[in-house]
Design a protein around this motif. Structure first.
Motif, PDB file in Angstrom:
ATOM      1  N   LYS A  95       0.817  -1.215   0.000  1.00 13.78           N
ATOM      2  CA  LYS A  95       0.000   0.000   0.000  1.00 13.78           C
ATOM      3  C   LYS A  95       0.856   1.273   0.000  1.00 13.78           C
ATOM      4  O   LYS A  95       0.333   2.371  -0.048  1.00 13.78           O
ATOM      5  CB  LYS A  95      -0.938  -0.005   1.198  1.00 13.78           C
ATOM      6  CG  LYS A  95      -1.924  -1.177   1.157  1.00 13.78           C
ATOM      7  CD  LYS A  95      -2.864  -1.165   2.320  1.00 13.78           C
ATOM      8  CE  LYS A  95      -3.771  -2.361   2.395  1.00 13.78           C
ATOM      9  NZ  LYS A  95      -4.253  -2.951   1.211  1.00 13.78           N
ATOM     10  N   GLY A  96       2.176   1.106   0.112  1.00  8.47           N
ATOM     11  CA  GLY A  96       3.067   2.257   0.067  1.00  8.47           C
ATOM     12  C   GLY A  96       3.014   3.141   1.295  1.00  8.47           C
ATOM     13  O   GLY A  96       3.438   4.295   1.252  1.00  8.47           O
ATOM     14  N   CYS A  97       2.538   2.625   2.420  1.00 13.64           N
ATOM     15  CA  CYS A  97       2.403   3.446   3.632  1.00 13.64           C
ATOM     16  C   CYS A  97       3.736   3.675   4.340  1.00 13.64           C
ATOM     17  O   CYS A  97       3.863   4.590   5.132  1.00 13.64           O
ATOM     18  CB  CYS A  97       1.405   2.809   4.587  1.00 13.64           C
ATOM     19  SG  CYS A  97       1.939   1.243   5.324  1.00 13.64           S
TER      20      CYS A  97
ATOM     21  N   CYS B 139       5.549  -5.589   8.075  1.00 13.89           N
ATOM     22  CA  CYS B 139       4.431  -4.993   7.349  1.00 13.89           C
ATOM     23  C   CYS B 139       3.178  -5.001   8.215  1.00 13.89           C
ATOM     24  O   CYS B 139       2.957  -5.933   8.994  1.00 13.89           O
ATOM     25  CB  CYS B 139       4.193  -5.777   6.060  1.00 13.89           C
ATOM     26  SG  CYS B 139       2.912  -5.023   5.012  1.00 13.89           S
ATOM     27  N   VAL B 140       2.361  -3.976   8.070  1.00 11.78           N
ATOM     28  CA  VAL B 140       1.115  -3.885   8.840  1.00 11.78           C
ATOM     29  C   VAL B 140       0.005  -4.739   8.233  1.00 11.78           C
ATOM     30  O   VAL B 140      -0.996  -5.001   8.896  1.00 11.78           O
ATOM     31  CB  VAL B 140       0.630  -2.420   8.977  1.00 11.78           C
ATOM     32  CG1 VAL B 140       1.641  -1.591   9.757  1.00 11.78           C
ATOM     33  CG2 VAL B 140       0.358  -1.809   7.613  1.00 11.78           C
ATOM     34  N   ILE B 141       0.171  -5.171   6.995  1.00 11.26           N
ATOM     35  CA  ILE B 141      -0.837  -6.009   6.361  1.00 11.26           C
ATOM     36  C   ILE B 141      -0.747  -7.411   6.963  1.00 11.26           C
ATOM     37  O   ILE B 141       0.335  -7.988   7.061  1.00 11.26           O
ATOM     38  CB  ILE B 141      -0.634  -6.059   4.831  1.00 11.26           C
ATOM     39  CG1 ILE B 141      -0.765  -4.653   4.231  1.00 11.26           C
ATOM     40  CG2 ILE B 141      -1.627  -7.019   4.189  1.00 11.26           C
ATOM     41  CD1 ILE B 141      -0.367  -4.563   2.769  1.00 11.26           C
ATOM     42  N   LYS B 142      -1.874  -7.947   7.337  1.00  8.41           N
ATOM     43  CA  LYS B 142      -1.932  -9.271   7.967  1.00  8.41           C
ATOM     44  C   LYS B 142      -2.126 -10.342   6.900  1.00  8.41           C
ATOM     45  O   LYS B 142      -3.243 -10.673   6.513  1.00  8.41           O
ATOM     46  CB  LYS B 142      -3.073  -9.332   8.990  1.00  8.41           C
ATOM     47  CG  LYS B 142      -3.008  -8.259  10.059  1.00  8.41           C
ATOM     48  CD  LYS B 142      -1.829  -8.462  10.971  1.00  8.41           C
ATOM     49  CE  LYS B 142      -1.859  -7.470  12.115  1.00  8.41           C
ATOM     50  NZ  LYS B 142      -0.645  -6.755  12.298  1.00  8.41           N
TER      51      LYS B 142
ATOM     52  N   ASN C  56       9.692  -4.884   1.603  1.00  8.48           N
ATOM     53  CA  ASN C  56      10.305  -3.586   1.864  1.00  8.48           C
ATOM     54  C   ASN C  56      10.724  -3.434   3.327  1.00  8.48           C
ATOM     55  O   ASN C  56      11.674  -2.722   3.634  1.00  8.48           O
ATOM     56  CB  ASN C  56       9.334  -2.469   1.455  1.00  8.48           C
ATOM     57  CG  ASN C  56       9.994  -1.115   1.418  1.00  8.48           C
ATOM     58  OD1 ASN C  56      11.100  -0.982   0.911  1.00  8.48           O
ATOM     59  ND2 ASN C  56       9.317  -0.121   1.952  1.00  8.48           N
ATOM     60  N   ALA C  57      10.028  -4.114   4.223  1.00 12.97           N
ATOM     61  CA  ALA C  57      10.360  -4.021   5.650  1.00 12.97           C
ATOM     62  C   ALA C  57      11.758  -4.553   5.944  1.00 12.97           C
ATOM     63  O   ALA C  57      12.369  -4.198   6.950  1.00 12.97           O
ATOM     64  CB  ALA C  57       9.331  -4.794   6.478  1.00 12.97           C
TER      65      ALA C  57
END
Length: 177
Positions: free
Chosen positions: A48-50, A59-62, A101-102
């Motif tokens: 999401k590019g956050c 990453c915050v996406i689960k 990316n993390a």
């Protein structure tokens, strides 16, 4: 050595997965610890590019990406296996790379990265864009390098690769990794 092989094809009995399996067989015969990660049935959403990952280290996406990243960070060797679609890596491979990316700000163990590719086309230039895409990722990890590539062209349908000499080459690459 701890080897992670990421097989990105979603097709059953895919040719790139066959190369991955032979690399694994060679690495196991050389005494390495190997884990294969198949993207079949993995939940991998788009980035999401956050950039929250740069602060959190994950990453915050689960979905399944954080677990995959943890394994890649702790591997000595990372192997990517992908079919070539429209002269590029598979979309699911690119999506995973984007989501990793993390890792950018974290410590990583891997030094050697390999790429195994297959395609219906068999000209020498066919995998070059995919290789360039992967080296863009590798360049973000300056202690690592593209240690080897293997391309098998002229294979389109599932299992077309059976009996192909490139399977032995994948085995030897794994054994010498």
């Amino acid at each position: 050595m701890n080897v992670i092989v990421i097989s990105t094809s979603l097709r059953a009995h895919s040719n790139s997965d066959a190369l991955a399996n032979e690399f694994i067989r060679g690495a196991l015969d050389a005494g390495h610890t190997v884990e294969k990660i198949s993207l079949v049935d993995k939940n991998i959403q788009f980035c999401k590019g956050c950039l929250a990952c740069q602060k959190l280290g994950k990453c915050v996406i689960k979905d399944d990406v954080n677990d995959i990243m943890a394994k890649v960070l702790n591997a000595d060797v990372v192997v990517w296996a992908t079919p070539i679609y429209y002269y590029e890596m598979s979309g699911q491979m690119k999506t995973l790379i984007d989501r990793m990316n993390a890792m950018y700000s974290q410590e990583y163990k891997f030094r050697d990265v390999y790429m195994l590719t297959t395609a219906a086309e068999d000209e020498e230039f066919v995998p070059k864009r995919a290789e360039a895409g992967l080296t863009g990722w590798i360049d973000c990890y300056p202690k690592s390098r593209l240690a080897g590539t293997l391309f098998c062209g002229g294979v389109n349908d599932p299992r077309d690769i059976e009996g192909n000499a490139k399977l032995q080459a994948a085995y030897e690459m794994g054994k010498n990794a």
